[in-house]
Design an enzyme around this catalytic site. Structure first.
Site, PDB file in Angstrom:
ATOM      1  N   LEU A 171     -15.823   9.999  40.112  1.00 43.72           N
ATOM      2  CA  LEU A 171     -16.647   9.778  41.026  1.00 43.72           C
ATOM      3  C   LEU A 171     -15.685   9.021  42.109  1.00 43.72           C
ATOM      4  O   LEU A 171     -14.489   8.560  41.704  1.00 43.72           O
ATOM      5  CB  LEU A 171     -17.722   8.814  40.735  1.00 43.72           C
ATOM      6  N   GLY A 216     -15.334  10.437  35.862  1.00 43.02           N
ATOM      7  CA  GLY A 216     -16.381  11.776  36.269  1.00 43.02           C
ATOM      8  C   GLY A 216     -15.675  13.164  36.052  1.00 43.02           C
ATOM      9  O   GLY A 216     -16.805  13.829  35.907  1.00 43.02           O
ATOM     10  N   ASN A 240     -13.147   6.030  31.262  1.00 49.99           N
ATOM     11  CA  ASN A 240     -12.167   5.194  31.389  1.00 49.99           C
ATOM     12  C   ASN A 240     -12.717   3.875  31.981  1.00 49.99           C
ATOM     13  O   ASN A 240     -12.197   3.227  32.056  1.00 49.99           O
ATOM     14  CB  ASN A 240     -10.756   5.591  32.223  1.00 49.99           C
ATOM     15  N   GLU A 241     -14.009   4.377  32.060  1.00 46.31           N
ATOM     16  CA  GLU A 241     -15.129   3.290  32.783  1.00 46.31           C
ATOM     17  C   GLU A 241     -14.632   1.519  32.822  1.00 46.31           C
ATOM     18  O   GLU A 241     -14.620   0.760  33.598  1.00 46.31           O
ATOM     19  CB  GLU A 241     -16.336   3.482  32.933  1.00 46.31           C
TER      20      GLU A 241
HETATM   21  C1  LIG Z   1     -26.207  -2.195  32.532  1.00 52.09           C
HETATM   22  C2  LIG Z   1     -25.483  -0.852  32.177  1.00 52.09           C
HETATM   23  C3  LIG Z   1     -25.818  -0.276  32.780  1.00 52.09           C
HETATM   24  C4  LIG Z   1     -25.231   0.796  34.024  1.00 52.09           C
HETATM   25  C5  LIG Z   1     -24.904   1.401  35.370  1.00 52.09           C
HETATM   26  C6  LIG Z   1     -23.895   1.916  35.788  1.00 52.09           C
HETATM   27  C7  LIG Z   1     -23.047   1.263  35.458  1.00 52.09           C
HETATM   28  C8  LIG Z   1     -21.651   2.524  37.012  1.00 52.09           C
HETATM   29  C9  LIG Z   1     -21.431   3.566  36.082  1.00 52.09           C
HETATM   30  C10 LIG Z   1     -20.323   4.694  36.979  1.00 52.09           C
HETATM   31  C11 LIG Z   1     -19.525   5.744  36.687  1.00 52.09           C
HETATM   32  C12 LIG Z   1     -17.849   5.211  37.056  1.00 52.09           C
HETATM   33  C13 LIG Z   1     -18.014   6.822  36.760  1.00 52.09           C
HETATM   34  C14 LIG Z   1     -16.317   7.187  37.952  1.00 52.09           C
HETATM   35  O1  LIG Z   1     -16.064   8.543  37.547  1.00 52.09           O
HETATM   36  S1  LIG Z   1     -15.138   6.086  38.065  1.00 52.09           S
HETATM   37  C15 LIG Z   1     -14.428   7.024  38.870  1.00 52.09           C
HETATM   38  C16 LIG Z   1     -13.106   6.598  37.736  1.00 52.09           C
HETATM   39  N1  LIG Z   1     -11.457   7.667  38.243  1.00 52.09           N
HETATM   40  C17 LIG Z   1     -10.824   6.671  38.499  1.00 52.09           C
HETATM   41  O2  LIG Z   1     -10.779   5.517  36.965  1.00 52.09           O
HETATM   42  C18 LIG Z   1      -9.331   7.595  38.639  1.00 52.09           C
HETATM   43  C19 LIG Z   1      -8.436   7.092  39.924  1.00 52.09           C
HETATM   44  N2  LIG Z   1      -7.614   7.590  39.860  1.00 52.09           N
HETATM   45  C20 LIG Z   1      -6.167   8.039  39.939  1.00 52.09           C
HETATM   46  O3  LIG Z   1      -5.769   7.606  38.426  1.00 52.09           O
HETATM   47  C21 LIG Z   1      -5.374   8.784  40.253  1.00 52.09           C
HETATM   48  O4  LIG Z   1      -5.822   8.834  41.805  1.00 52.09           O
HETATM   49  C22 LIG Z   1      -4.938  10.289  40.042  1.00 52.09           C
HETATM   50  C23 LIG Z   1      -4.346   9.923  38.302  1.00 52.09           C
HETATM   51  C24 LIG Z   1      -6.591  11.271  39.628  1.00 52.09           C
HETATM   52  C25 LIG Z   1      -4.127  11.144  40.306  1.00 52.09           C
HETATM   53  O5  LIG Z   1      -3.285  10.356  40.724  1.00 52.09           O
HETATM   54  P1  LIG Z   1      -1.990  10.535  41.730  1.00 52.09           P
HETATM   55  O6  LIG Z   1      -0.640   9.747  41.584  1.00 52.09           O
HETATM   56  O7  LIG Z   1      -2.381  11.824  42.226  1.00 52.09           O
HETATM   57  O8  LIG Z   1      -2.866   9.985  43.024  1.00 52.09           O
HETATM   58  P2  LIG Z   1      -3.351   8.545  43.916  1.00 52.09           P
HETATM   59  O9  LIG Z   1      -3.373   7.955  43.007  1.00 52.09           O
HETATM   60  O10 LIG Z   1      -1.867   8.274  45.019  1.00 52.09           O
HETATM   61  O11 LIG Z   1      -4.835   9.110  44.339  1.00 52.09           O
HETATM   62  C26 LIG Z   1      -3.981   9.976  45.935  1.00 52.09           C
HETATM   63  C27 LIG Z   1      -5.716   9.534  46.858  1.00 52.09           C
HETATM   64  O12 LIG Z   1      -7.016   9.157  46.390  1.00 52.09           O
HETATM   65  C28 LIG Z   1      -7.073   8.490  45.780  1.00 52.09           C
HETATM   66  N3  LIG Z   1      -8.074   8.370  44.853  1.00 52.09           N
HETATM   67  C29 LIG Z   1      -8.128   8.026  43.841  1.00 52.09           C
HETATM   68  N4  LIG Z   1      -8.785   8.129  42.947  1.00 52.09           N
HETATM   69  C30 LIG Z   1      -9.586   7.964  43.380  1.00 52.09           C
HETATM   70  C31 LIG Z   1     -11.567   8.059  43.584  1.00 52.09           C
HETATM   71  N5  LIG Z   1     -11.516   7.929  41.851  1.00 52.09           N
HETATM   72  N6  LIG Z   1     -12.357   7.631  44.156  1.00 52.09           N
HETATM   73  C32 LIG Z   1     -11.842   7.649  45.964  1.00 52.09           C
HETATM   74  N7  LIG Z   1     -10.672   8.325  46.183  1.00 52.09           N
HETATM   75  C33 LIG Z   1      -9.923   7.841  45.260  1.00 52.09           C
HETATM   76  C34 LIG Z   1      -6.316   6.701  46.229  1.00 52.09           C
HETATM   77  O13 LIG Z   1      -6.688   5.772  46.345  1.00 52.09           O
HETATM   78  C35 LIG Z   1      -5.558   7.502  46.769  1.00 52.09           C
HETATM   79  O14 LIG Z   1      -6.011   7.041  48.293  1.00 52.09           O
HETATM   80  P3  LIG Z   1      -4.804   6.700  49.697  1.00 52.09           P
HETATM   81  O15 LIG Z   1      -4.227   7.796  49.086  1.00 52.09           O
HETATM   82  O16 LIG Z   1      -5.731   6.660  50.375  1.00 52.09           O
HETATM   83  O17 LIG Z   1      -4.038   5.732  49.386  1.00 52.09           O
END
Ligand SMILES: CCCCCCCCCCC/C=C/C(=O)SCCNC(=O)CCNC(=O)[C@H](O)C(C)(C)COP(=O)(O)OP(=O)(O)OC[C@H]1O[C@@H](n2cnc3c(N)ncnc32)[C@H](O)[C@@H]1OP(=O)(O)O
Length: 365
Positions: A171, A216, A240-241
């Protein structure tokens, strides 16, 4: 399954065309000449490309939303529209979901292209007028003034942005950080819709996981019938939430339990584990590992085995396996949205998200 399809009718095609020219994550608008170009190949939308092979009945859906295929509201809307189109196309029986490694975006009219680490000029198609300039830009901290070389291109130029080696980063965190409750609710409804459509699809679905697939991105993968992952030590997959200080909702959890069983799901969710490809194979989170350059071809070979099974028998069986899980969300959709909105807008959760975002950015620095 029928319920899922009925529900999905809410995303009618009337809204489809208007959605296709909405602003991207970076606020860039896809102007109409660009759209008419894409209409000629009506299976391409800005963030997703779909190729349907009529001879095999297999569609390949490529996610092409740099930098990391994060699931924004725009992305999810396009994803659902594409899925719905394929679902209604009787000639399409199988769907492979993967990520492109290069994204081509068409710019028209006067356009400014900054040469950052993720953007490069790929091709400039004449007639074109390139004027070198310097651009002063305030950085995201608002403190530094930096000067970037820019090219101002008049007429048409094609720009290629490189995607990170990701299947999907999950997400889009920016959709959950600092947004109004209304916007959060709209976003969550789109996340639900994506999962309902995919998990309940009548098509045979295979995730060709050619990059990392956290949260996601993992949900999207386990929403498919079968998962083939690139055997690359840099890639990981998992829900990994909890590592972000947030909680995977019950239907993420149910999908994981249905895939790897209760105990592995419990460990995986509570610790917010991201698995390497071999570890993911060990617990059954993915079904097969192959060298990176064989992910798509293996998915295509595997799909032919899935399609050798008569559709009606496979579909009824799939429904039998997944209906209970799908119905649980269908009968709790509104409550699930309310839960999400009240959870995600809490100050403490917003602080966790901010720290996580800062960590992502500092890791890069
Ligand atoms: C009481 C109970 C009630 C429950 C109610 C519900 C609760 C909420 C549930 C929500 C569920 C959430 C689900 C999700 O999916 S959350 C998102 C999780 N994602 C991550 O943790 C991944 C994070 N990203 C990474 O680990 C790395 O970016 C990755 C391995 C994917 C790639 O690495 P790489 O080195 O190639 O790239 P960068 O890290 O340099 O990233 C490039 C740019 O992209 C931005 N980025 C990365 N991931 C995200 C993202 N998920 N969303 C937005 N932006 C993201 C990153 O910041 C870099 O940006 P900049 O270039 O501007 O610095």
């Amino acid at each position: 399954m029928a319920n899922v399809l009925r529900n999905s009718a809410k995303f009618g095609f009337s809204g489809v065309l208007s959605q296709l020219s909405i602003h991207s994550r970076h606020g860039r608008e896809c102007v109409s000449p660009c759209f008419s170009l894409q209409q000629r190949n009506n299976s391409t939308s800005p963030k997703i490309k779909v190729d349907l092979d009529n001879s095999t009945g297999v569609a390949v859906l490529r996610m092409q939303s740099p930098p990391v295929n994060s699931l924004s509201l725009d992305f999810l809307t396009e994803f659902c529209i594409n899925l719905e189109k394929l679902e209604m196309d009787k000639s399409c029986r199988g769907l492979i979901i993967t990520s492109v490694s290069t994204h081509t975006h068409t710019h028209t009219d006067t356009d400014t292209v900054t040469q950052s680490h993720k953007t490069m000029i790929h091709t400039i198609t004449p007639p074109v007028c390139v004027v070198s300039q310097t651009l002063s830009k305030v950085s995201s901290t608002g403190l530094d003034i930096i000067t970037l070389p820019v090219c101002v291109c008049v007429c048409v130029c094609l720009v290629s942005q490189t995607l990170s080696k990701v299947f999907s980063a999950g997400l889009d965190i920016m959709e959950m950080y600092g947004k109004s409750p209304e916007r959060c609710g709209e976003f969550w409804k789109a996340v639900q819709e994506m999962w309902l459509k995919l998990y309940g699809s009548n098509m045979a679905t295979i995730a060709a996981i050619n990059g990392s697939s956290p949260a996601g991105g993992c949900l999207m993968s386990i929403g498919c019938d079968y998962r083939i992952m690139a055997d690359n030590p840099r890639y990981s997959i998992g829900l990994n939430e909890t590592q972000l200080g947030i909680v995977a909702p019950f239907w993420f959890k149910d999908t994981l339990v249905n895939t790897v069983g209760n105990r592995a799901a419990e460990l995986s969710l509570e610790l917010g584990l991201l698995y390497s490809a071999p570890d993911a194979l060990k617990i059954g989170l993915v079904d097969q590992l192959v060298p990176e350059d064989q992910v798509l071809s293996t998915a295509q070979d595997t799909m032919s085995k899935w399609l050798a099974v008569p559709d009606h028998a496979r579909q009824i069986t799939k429904s039998m396996m997944r209906k209970q899980t799908i119905d649980k969300l269908l009968s709790n959709r509104e409550a699930d949205i309310t839960n999400f909105v009240s959870f995600i807008t809490k100050d403490s959760i917003q602080r966790s998200l901010r720290m996580y975002l800062e960590m992502l950015k500092s890791r890069k620095a």
